[in-house]
Design a protein around this motif. Structure first.
Motif, PDB file in Angstrom:
ATOM      1  N   LEU A  31       1.485  44.055  31.683  1.00  0.00           N
ATOM      2  CA  LEU A  31       1.568  45.076  30.648  1.00  0.00           C
ATOM      3  C   LEU A  31       2.884  44.958  29.887  1.00  0.00           C
ATOM      4  O   LEU A  31       2.903  45.043  28.655  1.00  0.00           O
ATOM      5  CB  LEU A  31       1.436  46.465  31.270  1.00  0.00           C
ATOM      6  N   ASN A  32       3.972  44.732  30.595  1.00  0.00           N
ATOM      7  CA  ASN A  32       5.272  44.549  29.960  1.00  0.00           C
ATOM      8  C   ASN A  32       5.264  43.327  29.042  1.00  0.00           C
ATOM      9  O   ASN A  32       5.762  43.375  27.916  1.00  0.00           O
ATOM     10  CB  ASN A  32       6.352  44.411  31.036  1.00  0.00           C
ATOM     11  N   PHE A  33       4.677  42.236  29.500  1.00  0.00           N
ATOM     12  CA  PHE A  33       4.583  41.020  28.694  1.00  0.00           C
ATOM     13  C   PHE A  33       3.756  41.262  27.429  1.00  0.00           C
ATOM     14  O   PHE A  33       4.156  40.843  26.337  1.00  0.00           O
ATOM     15  CB  PHE A  33       3.951  39.891  29.527  1.00  0.00           C
ATOM     16  N   LEU A  34       2.619  41.942  27.572  1.00  0.00           N
ATOM     17  CA  LEU A  34       1.780  42.216  26.407  1.00  0.00           C
ATOM     18  C   LEU A  34       2.485  43.121  25.406  1.00  0.00           C
ATOM     19  O   LEU A  34       2.401  42.887  24.194  1.00  0.00           O
ATOM     20  CB  LEU A  34       0.452  42.839  26.839  1.00  0.00           C
ATOM     21  N   LEU A  35       3.183  44.133  25.878  1.00  0.00           N
ATOM     22  CA  LEU A  35       3.906  45.018  24.971  1.00  0.00           C
ATOM     23  C   LEU A  35       5.021  44.283  24.240  1.00  0.00           C
ATOM     24  O   LEU A  35       5.220  44.484  23.041  1.00  0.00           O
ATOM     25  CB  LEU A  35       4.465  46.212  25.730  1.00  0.00           C
ATOM     26  N   ARG A  36       5.742  43.413  24.942  1.00  0.00           N
ATOM     27  CA  ARG A  36       6.790  42.623  24.275  1.00  0.00           C
ATOM     28  C   ARG A  36       6.194  41.667  23.261  1.00  0.00           C
ATOM     29  O   ARG A  36       6.753  41.477  22.176  1.00  0.00           O
ATOM     30  CB  ARG A  36       7.613  41.856  25.303  1.00  0.00           C
ATOM     31  N   SER A  37       5.045  41.059  23.579  1.00  0.00           N
ATOM     32  CA  SER A  37       4.396  40.150  22.633  1.00  0.00           C
ATOM     33  C   SER A  37       3.952  40.885  21.376  1.00  0.00           C
ATOM     34  O   SER A  37       4.175  40.421  20.254  1.00  0.00           O
ATOM     35  CB  SER A  37       3.183  39.473  23.278  1.00  0.00           C
ATOM     36  N   ILE A  38       3.331  42.043  21.563  1.00  0.00           N
ATOM     37  CA  ILE A  38       2.833  42.804  20.410  1.00  0.00           C
ATOM     38  C   ILE A  38       3.989  43.295  19.551  1.00  0.00           C
ATOM     39  O   ILE A  38       3.956  43.150  18.321  1.00  0.00           O
ATOM     40  CB  ILE A  38       1.943  43.969  20.891  1.00  0.00           C
ATOM     41  N   THR A  39       5.024  43.847  20.172  1.00  0.00           N
ATOM     42  CA  THR A  39       6.161  44.316  19.381  1.00  0.00           C
ATOM     43  C   THR A  39       6.899  43.152  18.722  1.00  0.00           C
ATOM     44  O   THR A  39       7.402  43.292  17.610  1.00  0.00           O
ATOM     45  CB  THR A  39       7.142  45.146  20.224  1.00  0.00           C
ATOM     46  N   GLY A  40       6.938  42.007  19.373  1.00  0.00           N
ATOM     47  CA  GLY A  40       7.543  40.814  18.769  1.00  0.00           C
ATOM     48  C   GLY A  40       6.765  40.336  17.560  1.00  0.00           C
ATOM     49  O   GLY A  40       7.350  39.988  16.531  1.00  0.00           O
ATOM     50  N   MET A  41       5.438  40.350  17.647  1.00  0.00           N
ATOM     51  CA  MET A  41       4.616  39.937  16.508  1.00  0.00           C
ATOM     52  C   MET A  41       4.752  40.924  15.347  1.00  0.00           C
ATOM     53  O   MET A  41       4.820  40.526  14.189  1.00  0.00           O
ATOM     54  CB  MET A  41       3.146  39.822  16.920  1.00  0.00           C
ATOM     55  N   ILE A  42       4.829  42.215  15.671  1.00  0.00           N
ATOM     56  CA  ILE A  42       5.030  43.213  14.615  1.00  0.00           C
ATOM     57  C   ILE A  42       6.401  43.016  13.970  1.00  0.00           C
ATOM     58  O   ILE A  42       6.532  43.088  12.740  1.00  0.00           O
ATOM     59  CB  ILE A  42       4.873  44.640  15.186  1.00  0.00           C
ATOM     60  N   ALA A  43       7.426  42.747  14.785  1.00  0.00           N
ATOM     61  CA  ALA A  43       8.768  42.515  14.248  1.00  0.00           C
ATOM     62  C   ALA A  43       8.786  41.279  13.362  1.00  0.00           C
ATOM     63  O   ALA A  43       9.392  41.299  12.278  1.00  0.00           O
ATOM     64  CB  ALA A  43       9.771  42.371  15.388  1.00  0.00           C
ATOM     65  N   ILE A  44       8.132  40.209  13.780  1.00  0.00           N
ATOM     66  CA  ILE A  44       8.078  38.994  12.966  1.00  0.00           C
ATOM     67  C   ILE A  44       7.371  39.275  11.647  1.00  0.00           C
ATOM     68  O   ILE A  44       7.827  38.857  10.575  1.00  0.00           O
ATOM     69  CB  ILE A  44       7.395  37.842  13.741  1.00  0.00           C
ATOM     70  N   PHE A  45       6.273  40.003  11.699  1.00  0.00           N
ATOM     71  CA  PHE A  45       5.553  40.342  10.477  1.00  0.00           C
ATOM     72  C   PHE A  45       6.430  41.151   9.525  1.00  0.00           C
ATOM     73  O   PHE A  45       6.507  40.862   8.325  1.00  0.00           O
ATOM     74  CB  PHE A  45       4.273  41.121  10.814  1.00  0.00           C
ATOM     75  N   LEU A  46       7.115  42.172  10.054  1.00  0.00           N
ATOM     76  CA  LEU A  46       7.958  43.017   9.202  1.00  0.00           C
ATOM     77  C   LEU A  46       9.162  42.255   8.654  1.00  0.00           C
ATOM     78  O   LEU A  46       9.535  42.422   7.484  1.00  0.00           O
ATOM     79  CB  LEU A  46       8.410  44.249   9.981  1.00  0.00           C
ATOM     80  N   ILE A  47       9.762  41.411   9.472  1.00  0.00           N
ATOM     81  CA  ILE A  47      10.892  40.600   8.997  1.00  0.00           C
ATOM     82  C   ILE A  47      10.423  39.621   7.928  1.00  0.00           C
ATOM     83  O   ILE A  47      11.102  39.425   6.915  1.00  0.00           O
ATOM     84  CB  ILE A  47      11.582  39.883  10.173  1.00  0.00           C
ATOM     85  N   ASN A  48       9.260  39.014   8.134  1.00  0.00           N
ATOM     86  CA  ASN A  48       8.712  38.111   7.117  1.00  0.00           C
ATOM     87  C   ASN A  48       8.456  38.847   5.809  1.00  0.00           C
ATOM     88  O   ASN A  48       8.730  38.322   4.727  1.00  0.00           O
ATOM     89  CB  ASN A  48       7.419  37.459   7.611  1.00  0.00           C
ATOM     90  N   GLN A  49       7.921  40.068   5.887  1.00  0.00           N
ATOM     91  CA  GLN A  49       7.674  40.847   4.679  1.00  0.00           C
ATOM     92  C   GLN A  49       8.991  41.187   3.973  1.00  0.00           C
ATOM     93  O   GLN A  49       9.079  41.112   2.746  1.00  0.00           O
ATOM     94  CB  GLN A  49       6.916  42.136   5.021  1.00  0.00           C
TER      95      GLN A  49
END
Length: 90
Positions: A31-49
């Motif tokens: 669960l910790n790994f999945l939450l870090r992956s999802i928040t990391g992908m959201i962060a990458i998306f927002l930084i890219n935007q």
């Protein structure tokens, strides 16, 4: 109840309790790994935007490897991905 059956019941219950504890820890890790992956992908998306709105062409792709990196390392992994991309860009 004879002593052998009682001893076997105690050993069996200890094994069951150890398995439950091990599964709980594994579930917590996943669960910790999945939450870090999802928040990391959201962060990458927002930084890219954000970088796109600033007309900068430094963008990290969203793929399984970046999800794995951000899942294992968290936000420092996201920073590492941008650092690697920026270094390759130079």
């Amino acid at each position: 109840m004879n002593p052998v059956t009682g001893g076997a019941a105690i050993v069996f219950m200890c094994i069951v309790i150890l398995c439950i504890v091990a599964l709980r820890r594994k579930a917590e890790f996943l669960l910790n790994f999945l939450l870090r992956s999802i928040t990391g992908m959201i962060a990458i998306f927002l930084i890219n935007q954000f970088l796109s709105s600033q007309n900068l062409s430094v963008m990290v792709g969203i793929n399984p490897w970046t999800a794995l990196t951000s899942g294992i390392l968290g936000f420092p992994g996201v920073a590492l991905l941008y650092g690697i991309h920026l270094f390759h860009f130079l």
